[in-house]
Design a protein around this motif. Structure first.
Motif, short mmCIF file in Angstrom:
data_model
loop_
_atom_site.label_atom_id
_atom_site.label_comp_id
_atom_site.label_asym_id
_atom_site.label_seq_id
_atom_site.Cartn_x
_atom_site.Cartn_y
_atom_site.Cartn_z
N ARG A 111 0.83 -1.21 0.00
CA ARG A 111 0.00 0.00 0.00
C ARG A 111 0.87 1.26 0.00
O ARG A 111 0.58 2.22 -0.69
N GLY A 112 1.96 1.25 0.78
CA GLY A 112 2.86 2.41 0.83
C GLY A 112 3.52 2.67 -0.51
O GLY A 112 3.59 3.82 -0.97
N ILE A 113 3.99 1.62 -1.16
CA ILE A 113 4.62 1.78 -2.48
C ILE A 113 3.59 2.26 -3.49
O ILE A 113 3.89 3.10 -4.34
N SER A 114 2.37 1.76 -3.41
CA SER A 114 1.32 2.18 -4.33
C SER A 114 0.99 3.66 -4.16
O SER A 114 0.85 4.39 -5.15
N ILE A 115 0.89 4.12 -2.92
CA ILE A 115 0.59 5.53 -2.67
C ILE A 115 1.75 6.41 -3.10
O ILE A 115 1.54 7.47 -3.70
N LEU A 116 2.98 5.99 -2.83
CA LEU A 116 4.14 6.76 -3.26
C LEU A 116 4.20 6.86 -4.78
O LEU A 116 4.47 7.93 -5.34
N THR A 117 3.91 5.77 -5.47
CA THR A 117 3.90 5.79 -6.93
C THR A 117 2.78 6.66 -7.46
O THR A 117 2.95 7.37 -8.46
N ALA A 118 1.63 6.66 -6.78
CA ALA A 118 0.52 7.52 -7.19
C ALA A 118 0.89 8.99 -7.08
O ALA A 118 0.63 9.79 -7.99
N PHE A 119 1.52 9.38 -5.97
CA PHE A 119 1.94 10.77 -5.81
C PHE A 119 2.98 11.17 -6.85
O PHE A 119 2.91 12.25 -7.44
N ALA A 120 3.95 10.28 -7.09
CA ALA A 120 5.00 10.59 -8.07
C ALA A 120 4.42 10.70 -9.48
O ALA A 120 4.80 11.59 -10.25
N THR A 121 3.51 9.82 -9.82
CA THR A 121 2.91 9.87 -11.15
C THR A 121 2.00 11.08 -11.31
O THR A 121 1.97 11.71 -12.36
N GLY A 122 1.25 11.43 -10.26
CA GLY A 122 0.44 12.64 -10.30
C GLY A 122 1.28 13.88 -10.48
O GLY A 122 0.94 14.78 -11.25
N TYR A 123 2.41 13.96 -9.78
CA TYR A 123 3.31 15.09 -9.93
C TYR A 123 3.89 15.14 -11.35
O TYR A 123 4.00 16.21 -11.95
N ALA A 124 4.24 13.98 -11.89
CA ALA A 124 4.78 13.94 -13.26
C ALA A 124 3.73 14.39 -14.26
O ALA A 124 4.03 15.11 -15.22
N GLY A 125 2.47 14.00 -14.06
CA GLY A 125 1.40 14.45 -14.94
C GLY A 125 1.18 15.94 -14.85
O GLY A 125 0.97 16.61 -15.86
N TRP A 126 1.22 16.49 -13.64
CA TRP A 126 1.08 17.94 -13.45
C TRP A 126 2.22 18.69 -14.13
O TRP A 126 2.01 19.68 -14.82
N ARG A 127 3.43 18.20 -13.95
CA ARG A 127 4.59 18.86 -14.54
C ARG A 127 4.54 18.82 -16.06
O ARG A 127 4.80 19.83 -16.73
N ASP A 128 4.17 17.68 -16.63
CA ASP A 128 4.12 17.56 -18.09
C ASP A 128 2.96 18.35 -18.68
O ASP A 128 3.06 18.85 -19.80
N LEU A 129 1.86 18.45 -17.94
CA LEU A 129 0.71 19.20 -18.45
C LEU A 129 1.01 20.68 -18.55
O LEU A 129 0.60 21.35 -19.49
N LEU A 130 1.77 21.21 -17.61
CA LEU A 130 2.04 22.65 -17.58
C LEU A 130 3.38 23.03 -18.21
O LEU A 130 3.69 24.21 -18.30
N SER A 131 4.16 22.05 -18.65
CA SER A 131 5.45 22.37 -19.27
C SER A 131 5.22 22.97 -20.65
O SER A 131 4.31 22.56 -21.37
N PRO A 132 6.04 23.94 -21.03
CA PRO A 132 5.85 24.56 -22.34
C PRO A 132 6.30 23.66 -23.47
O PRO A 132 7.41 23.15 -23.45
N GLY A 133 5.43 23.45 -24.44
CA GLY A 133 5.77 22.74 -25.68
C GLY A 133 6.34 21.36 -25.44
O GLY A 133 6.53 20.91 -24.33
#
Length: 143
Positions: A111-133
């Motif tokens: 469960r801990g690894i799953s939650i950590l991976t969820a946070f990391a993937t959510g952050y990566a999605g946020w970063r890629d969504l707002l990155s220019p071009g």
């Protein structure tokens, strides 16, 4: 045997890296697949299903990137960003659960690894969504 363990670890690391890199595409893929399955249930042809699913995925991604980067009201921008990040985090949670189950860990560690991976993937999605071009920056031509 040692070589296979090393290659397996490298392949798992590459799959995890690919998950973080493609986190922004979770919501468009879900939207395209959802529309494709709905059209299939209504008896449309495979060409119509494929075209509509691809069009829905591309349009959701393009509209989401445009709305997240535009000067739209903050509530709208925040809602779009949370939709994309939530879908990426859900996909990351499932991938983390699968990797933890494959590692045969105890349930709390899974469960801990799953939650950590969820946070990391959510952050990566946020970063890629707002990155220019997404293009390659080229130096200016001198004439």
């Amino acid at each position: 045997m040692t070589l296979m363990l090393i290659l397996g670890a490298v392949a798992a690391f590459y799959c995890l890296l690919l998950l973080f890199r493609c986190a922004t595409y979770a919501l468009p893929v879900f939207a395209g697949l959802g529309l494709a399955f709905a059209l299939r249930d209504h008896g449309f042809s495979w060409l119509t299903i494929l075209a509509a699913g691809l069009l829905a995925g591309v349009s959701v991604h393009a509209l989401g990137r445009h709305l997240a980067r535009s000067s739209a009201p903050l509530a709208l921008r925040l809602g779009v960003i949370l939709l994309f990040v939530g879908a990426a985090a859900a996909a990351g949670f499932q991938a983390g659960t699968a990797l933890a189950v494959l590692a045969d860990l105890d349930p709390w560690t899974q469960r801990g690894i799953s939650i950590l991976t969820a946070f990391a993937t959510g952050y990566a999605g946020w970063r890629d969504l707002l990155s220019p071009g997404g293009g390659v920056e080229r130096p200016a031509l001198h004439s």
